[in-house]
Design an enzyme around this catalytic site. Sequence first.
Site, PDB file in Angstrom:
ATOM      1  N   HIS A  82     110.290  43.596  33.195  1.00  0.00           N
ATOM      2  CA  HIS A  82     110.409  42.184  32.855  1.00  0.00           C
ATOM      3  C   HIS A  82     109.524  41.383  33.783  1.00  0.00           C
ATOM      4  O   HIS A  82     109.488  41.614  34.977  1.00  0.00           O
ATOM      5  CB  HIS A  82     111.861  41.709  33.003  1.00  0.00           C
ATOM      6  CG  HIS A  82     112.041  40.301  32.530  1.00  0.00           C
ATOM      7  ND1 HIS A  82     112.310  39.981  31.228  1.00  0.00           N
ATOM      8  CD2 HIS A  82     111.935  39.122  33.180  1.00  0.00           C
ATOM      9  CE1 HIS A  82     112.369  38.673  31.091  1.00  0.00           C
ATOM     10  NE2 HIS A  82     112.145  38.123  32.269  1.00  0.00           N
ATOM     11  N   ASP A 161     123.627  33.321  27.480  1.00  0.00           N
ATOM     12  CA  ASP A 161     122.310  32.991  28.045  1.00  0.00           C
ATOM     13  C   ASP A 161     121.442  32.256  27.037  1.00  0.00           C
ATOM     14  O   ASP A 161     120.701  31.349  27.390  1.00  0.00           O
ATOM     15  CB  ASP A 161     121.580  34.240  28.538  1.00  0.00           C
ATOM     16  CG  ASP A 161     120.193  33.868  29.044  1.00  0.00           C
ATOM     17  OD1 ASP A 161     120.119  33.121  30.030  1.00  0.00           O
ATOM     18  OD2 ASP A 161     119.191  34.280  28.446  1.00  0.00           O
ATOM     19  N   ARG A 168     119.048  24.520  29.638  1.00  0.00           N
ATOM     20  CA  ARG A 168     118.300  24.364  30.896  1.00  0.00           C
ATOM     21  C   ARG A 168     116.887  23.860  30.626  1.00  0.00           C
ATOM     22  O   ARG A 168     116.344  23.054  31.378  1.00  0.00           O
ATOM     23  CB  ARG A 168     118.233  25.706  31.635  1.00  0.00           C
ATOM     24  CG  ARG A 168     119.547  26.097  32.284  1.00  0.00           C
ATOM     25  CD  ARG A 168     119.524  27.550  32.697  1.00  0.00           C
ATOM     26  NE  ARG A 168     118.445  27.850  33.602  1.00  0.00           N
ATOM     27  CZ  ARG A 168     117.782  29.015  33.635  1.00  0.00           C
ATOM     28  NH1 ARG A 168     118.104  29.991  32.792  1.00  0.00           N
ATOM     29  NH2 ARG A 168     116.818  29.208  34.486  1.00  0.00           N
ATOM     30  N   SER A 183     120.062  34.888  34.252  1.00  0.00           N
ATOM     31  CA  SER A 183     119.556  34.842  32.883  1.00  0.00           C
ATOM     32  C   SER A 183     118.800  36.135  32.560  1.00  0.00           C
ATOM     33  O   SER A 183     119.061  36.804  31.548  1.00  0.00           O
ATOM     34  CB  SER A 183     118.634  33.620  32.748  1.00  0.00           C
ATOM     35  OG  SER A 183     117.836  33.699  31.599  1.00  0.00           O
ATOM     36  N   LYS A 187     120.451  39.828  30.371  1.00  0.00           N
ATOM     37  CA  LYS A 187     119.838  40.408  29.169  1.00  0.00           C
ATOM     38  C   LYS A 187     119.418  41.862  29.407  1.00  0.00           C
ATOM     39  O   LYS A 187     119.596  42.720  28.545  1.00  0.00           O
ATOM     40  CB  LYS A 187     118.609  39.572  28.767  1.00  0.00           C
ATOM     41  CG  LYS A 187     118.990  38.262  28.104  1.00  0.00           C
ATOM     42  CD  LYS A 187     117.785  37.389  27.841  1.00  0.00           C
ATOM     43  CE  LYS A 187     117.262  36.764  29.106  1.00  0.00           C
ATOM     44  NZ  LYS A 187     116.437  35.577  28.959  1.00  0.00           N
TER      45      LYS A 187
END
Length: 422
Positions: A82, A161, A168, A183, A187
């Site tokens: 990620h 999320d 947000r 967040s 995931k």
Amino acid sequence: FDVVDVIRTKRDGGRLADEQIDWVIDAYTRGVVAEQQMAALAMAIFLRGMERPEIARWTRAMIDSGERMDFSTLSKPTTDKHSTGGVGDKITLPLAPLVASFGVAVPQLSGRGLGHTGGTLDKLEAIPGWRADLSNEQMMRQLESAGAVICAAGSGLAPADKKLYALRDITGTVEAIPLIASSIMSKKIAEGTAALTLDVKTGAGAFMKDEADARELARTMVELGTDAGVRTVALLTDMSAPLGRTAGNGLEVRESLEVLAGGGPADVVELTCALAREMLEAAGVRDADVEAALADGRAMDSWRAMISAQGGDVDAPLPVAQHVEEFRASEDGVVTGLDAMGVGVAAWRLGAGRSRPGEAVQAAAGVEIEAHIGDEVKAGDVLARLHTDTAERMPRALESIAGSWTLEAPGTEVPERRIVKD
Ligand code: URA
């Protein structure tokens, strides 16, 4: 529980109790806690921060708001990565097939563009026919057959999320370590990967501009992953300048294909290989010669299998923009700096990104950088080409890109750019 009590606790700098966290995330997901109330709580967290145990509990509550995927029945180990997001960050495109070419599974659930940063799904949708939405069964089948999948996260994964992220985004509460860490990790943990490599960006084009903050974010996420049983490592990487020479959906696909064909810009290749080695190591594959897999076409074969499994026509030409304008240097010099933010905002204004949720993006829009850090230019040389289908977008994009180059006297020594930091 009373939501106003929870908000007041954090507003006044207190620590949220486990039960308060579990309740507020669940109630928000079910619509019992209102958006305005969650907005106030997010701002209180932004300003007051959270302690590690609070972040861990908050992350767990977000995971528990939805389903968890399970890849344990696959015949191969899973490894994922990620990135916290950047400009020209197309690394997932060559990386996922490269890693899969070593016989491991890469379940890459990706997102769409956010603000000035691009989204992997938007980029791949520039390929005619390619589909981002797969069922869990299709994903499992493709992991067995092609090894790599890049697709949209299903709506069942960390729904808390999804809601909170959108909130947000419109309340100025994105850039907070506890909120970013929970967040991302909610995931990734819910996704069920066994190993995770994080690419944490720092510099002008990153959400965490300051290196110390980026390190703290990396440390927080590695702890969250490790505690949840995911083998997690992080690389801290430079996002002061764009990665590679393109920012924009189809343009970045083209550059990724150059990397998969054994060429491409040195910074993109360096980061792709560094992340591939980490991902493979985490999956138990040691000393993989990733450069060879790019050079001899194994990674490209794996790309073709991955793209065609999702309906993409690997041989179709990529879309071309209707309008292209050149931006030129006004003096001689050597490029000592190139501002990622200026380039990212220009690509976004040209139509590569959205200004409203759900808006369509242009596949061909974006910026092609001709002069990058270290290049010598003469007055009148092309610094960048701006691509768009909507000519009206050109002037404001030019405005945002105009100040992005730092030119110093010809012959000035330029220190080599370090992509991966120690
Ligand atoms: N990416 C995410 O998924 N969440 C964040 O909060 C920031 C980047």
